[in-house]
Design a protein around this motif. Structure first.
Motif, PDB file in Angstrom:
ATOM      1  N   MET A  76       0.853  -1.174   0.000  1.00 48.81           N
ATOM      2  CA  MET A  76       0.000   0.000   0.000  1.00 48.81           C
ATOM      3  C   MET A  76       0.900   1.239   0.000  1.00 48.81           C
ATOM      4  N   ALA A  77       0.671   2.110  -0.923  1.00 46.32           N
ATOM      5  CA  ALA A  77       1.446   3.344  -0.996  1.00 46.32           C
ATOM      6  C   ALA A  77       0.924   4.327   0.048  1.00 46.32           C
ATOM      7  N   MET A  78       1.829   5.052   0.645  1.00 49.00           N
ATOM      8  CA  MET A  78       1.435   6.056   1.631  1.00 49.00           C
ATOM      9  C   MET A  78       1.968   7.410   1.196  1.00 49.00           C
ATOM     10  N   THR A  79       1.536   8.404   1.887  1.00 51.60           N
ATOM     11  CA  THR A  79       1.926   9.762   1.568  1.00 51.60           C
ATOM     12  C   THR A  79       3.361  10.038   2.012  1.00 51.60           C
ATOM     13  N   GLN A  80       3.929  11.055   1.426  1.00 52.02           N
ATOM     14  CA  GLN A  80       5.262  11.490   1.842  1.00 52.02           C
ATOM     15  C   GLN A  80       5.309  11.863   3.321  1.00 52.02           C
ATOM     16  N   PRO A  81       4.277  12.538   3.870  1.00 56.11           N
ATOM     17  CA  PRO A  81       4.332  12.857   5.295  1.00 56.11           C
ATOM     18  C   PRO A  81       4.425  11.609   6.183  1.00 56.11           C
ATOM     19  N   ALA A  82       3.748  10.528   5.810  1.00 55.21           N
ATOM     20  CA  ALA A  82       3.820   9.302   6.609  1.00 55.21           C
ATOM     21  C   ALA A  82       5.232   8.722   6.562  1.00 55.21           C
ATOM     22  N   GLU A  83       5.824   8.666   5.387  1.00 54.33           N
ATOM     23  CA  GLU A  83       7.190   8.149   5.290  1.00 54.33           C
ATOM     24  C   GLU A  83       8.163   9.050   6.048  1.00 54.33           C
ATOM     25  N   LYS A  84       7.956  10.353   5.945  1.00 56.58           N
ATOM     26  CA  LYS A  84       8.825  11.295   6.667  1.00 56.58           C
ATOM     27  C   LYS A  84       8.713  11.078   8.177  1.00 56.58           C
ATOM     28  N   ALA A  85       7.502  10.868   8.671  1.00 55.82           N
ATOM     29  CA  ALA A  85       7.295  10.641  10.101  1.00 55.82           C
ATOM     30  C   ALA A  85       7.963   9.345  10.557  1.00 55.82           C
ATOM     31  N   VAL A  86       7.917   8.308   9.725  1.00 55.68           N
ATOM     32  CA  VAL A  86       8.592   7.044  10.055  1.00 55.68           C
ATOM     33  C   VAL A  86      10.103   7.268  10.118  1.00 55.68           C
ATOM     34  N   ARG A  87      10.635   7.992   9.158  1.00 56.83           N
ATOM     35  CA  ARG A  87      12.080   8.257   9.155  1.00 56.83           C
ATOM     36  C   ARG A  87      12.484   9.113  10.367  1.00 56.83           C
ATOM     37  N   GLU A  88      11.614  10.011  10.794  1.00 66.74           N
ATOM     38  CA  GLU A  88      11.883  10.808  11.999  1.00 66.74           C
ATOM     39  C   GLU A  88      11.921   9.926  13.242  1.00 66.74           C
ATOM     40  N   LEU A  89      11.056   8.898  13.299  1.00 64.69           N
ATOM     41  CA  LEU A  89      11.095   7.949  14.406  1.00 64.69           C
ATOM     42  C   LEU A  89      12.473   7.288  14.481  1.00 64.69           C
ATOM     43  N   PHE A  90      13.009   6.897  13.330  1.00 65.43           N
ATOM     44  CA  PHE A  90      14.324   6.257  13.318  1.00 65.43           C
ATOM     45  C   PHE A  90      15.434   7.237  13.695  1.00 65.43           C
ATOM     46  N   ALA A  91      15.280   8.494  13.333  1.00 67.27           N
ATOM     47  CA  ALA A  91      16.254   9.510  13.757  1.00 67.27           C
ATOM     48  C   ALA A  91      16.210   9.684  15.271  1.00 67.27           C
ATOM     49  N   ASP A  92      15.000   9.677  15.857  1.00 68.84           N
ATOM     50  CA  ASP A  92      14.856   9.776  17.316  1.00 68.84           C
ATOM     51  C   ASP A  92      15.472   8.559  18.004  1.00 68.84           C
ATOM     52  N   LEU A  93      15.243   7.382  17.441  1.00 74.05           N
ATOM     53  CA  LEU A  93      15.783   6.138  17.990  1.00 74.05           C
ATOM     54  C   LEU A  93      17.313   6.180  18.011  1.00 74.05           C
ATOM     55  N   ARG A  94      17.881   6.564  16.883  1.00 78.34           N
ATOM     56  CA  ARG A  94      19.350   6.652  16.752  1.00 78.34           C
ATOM     57  C   ARG A  94      19.917   7.706  17.700  1.00 78.34           C
ATOM     58  N   ASP A  95      19.257   8.858  17.794  1.00 80.75           N
ATOM     59  CA  ASP A  95      19.726   9.924  18.674  1.00 80.75           C
ATOM     60  C   ASP A  95      19.720   9.477  20.137  1.00 80.75           C
ATOM     61  N   ALA A  96      18.645   8.800  20.547  1.00 83.59           N
ATOM     62  CA  ALA A  96      18.559   8.311  21.929  1.00 83.59           C
ATOM     63  C   ALA A  96      19.677   7.299  22.206  1.00 83.59           C
ATOM     64  N   TRP A  97      19.924   6.393  21.263  1.00 84.99           N
ATOM     65  CA  TRP A  97      21.000   5.409  21.432  1.00 84.99           C
ATOM     66  C   TRP A  97      22.342   6.118  21.562  1.00 84.99           C
ATOM     67  N   ASP A  98      22.605   7.024  20.632  1.00 85.30           N
ATOM     68  CA  ASP A  98      23.905   7.702  20.609  1.00 85.30           C
ATOM     69  C   ASP A  98      24.162   8.503  21.889  1.00 85.30           C
ATOM     70  N   ARG A  99      23.095   8.991  22.533  1.00 83.62           N
ATOM     71  CA  ARG A  99      23.223   9.715  23.801  1.00 83.62           C
ATOM     72  C   ARG A  99      23.247   8.781  25.002  1.00 83.62           C
ATOM     73  N   GLY A 100      22.963   7.483  24.771  1.00 80.38           N
ATOM     74  CA  GLY A 100      22.905   6.538  25.883  1.00 80.38           C
ATOM     75  C   GLY A 100      21.723   6.785  26.796  1.00 80.38           C
ATOM     76  N   ASP A 101      20.592   7.209  26.236  1.00 79.59           N
ATOM     77  CA  ASP A 101      19.404   7.585  27.001  1.00 79.59           C
ATOM     78  C   ASP A 101      18.335   6.492  26.882  1.00 79.59           C
ATOM     79  N   GLY A 102      18.294   5.595  27.874  1.00 82.35           N
ATOM     80  CA  GLY A 102      17.352   4.485  27.857  1.00 82.35           C
ATOM     81  C   GLY A 102      15.902   4.914  27.832  1.00 82.35           C
ATOM     82  N   ASP A 103      15.558   5.969  28.572  1.00 85.45           N
ATOM     83  CA  ASP A 103      14.163   6.430  28.587  1.00 85.45           C
ATOM     84  C   ASP A 103      13.743   6.956  27.219  1.00 85.45           C
TER      85      ASP A 103
END
Length: 157
Positions: free
Chosen positions: A1-28
């Motif tokens: 199913m194709a989704m909108t660009q905003p949905a894909e952008k939001a998913v990619r932002e989730l991964f940026a948040d995940l990576r940022d939290a890991w890189d900072r060592g922030d478990g919460d």
């Protein structure tokens, strides 16, 4: 199913948040990227159940074995299953410096929750054994994945 660009952008932002939290060592902050009832399976087979378990387990790891590591990831495929569900397949690795290759194959099941944010409902991490894969394909060519899917070695012979 194709989704909108905003949905894909939001998913990619989730991964940026995940990576940022890991890189900072922030478990919460890392745990906040997951649903309240998420499951998380590591490449060694450890299974965490729920956001609090994921956050606490990772905070302990960030303070010891994973201290100072960074998350390296590559998204190979985002497949939307509907307006509020997606599967993401990619490769990743954690290390103190960028590895030569991303040796783990990762599958994420994502949901968009009532607050509009995408979160990870399930994660599975597998160490890729490329030599074993090559041997298997050589001995049994019919076991090679069809097509040019991300991470597949090649089309069937």
């Amino acid at each position: 199913m194709a989704m909108t660009q905003p949905a894909e952008k939001a998913v990619r932002e989730l991964f940026a948040d995940l990576r940022d939290a890991w890189d900072r060592g922030d478990g919460d902050a890392y745990g906040a990227c997951f649903t309240e009832d998420a499951t998380y399976t590591t490449f060694v087979g450890t299974v965490y159940h729920g956001r609090a378990d994921i956050a606490a387990g990772h905070q302990a790891l960030f303070g010891a074995f994973l201290k100072g590591t960074r998350m390296y990831e590559q998204i190979d495929e985002i497949r939307f299953l509907g307006p509020d569900a997606a599967v993401v397949v990619g490769r990743g690795e954690v290390a103190k410096k960028r590895p030569r290759e991303l040796g783990k194959v990762q599958t994420y099941t994502l949901v968009r929750e009532a607050d509009g944010r995408w979160r990870i409902a399930a994660f599975h991490n597998t160490k890729r054994r490329s030599l074993m894969e090559a041997v298997s394909f050589r001995l049994l060519p019919a076991s090679r994945p069809l097509g040019a899917a991300p991470g597949a070695s090649a089309a069937r012979a």
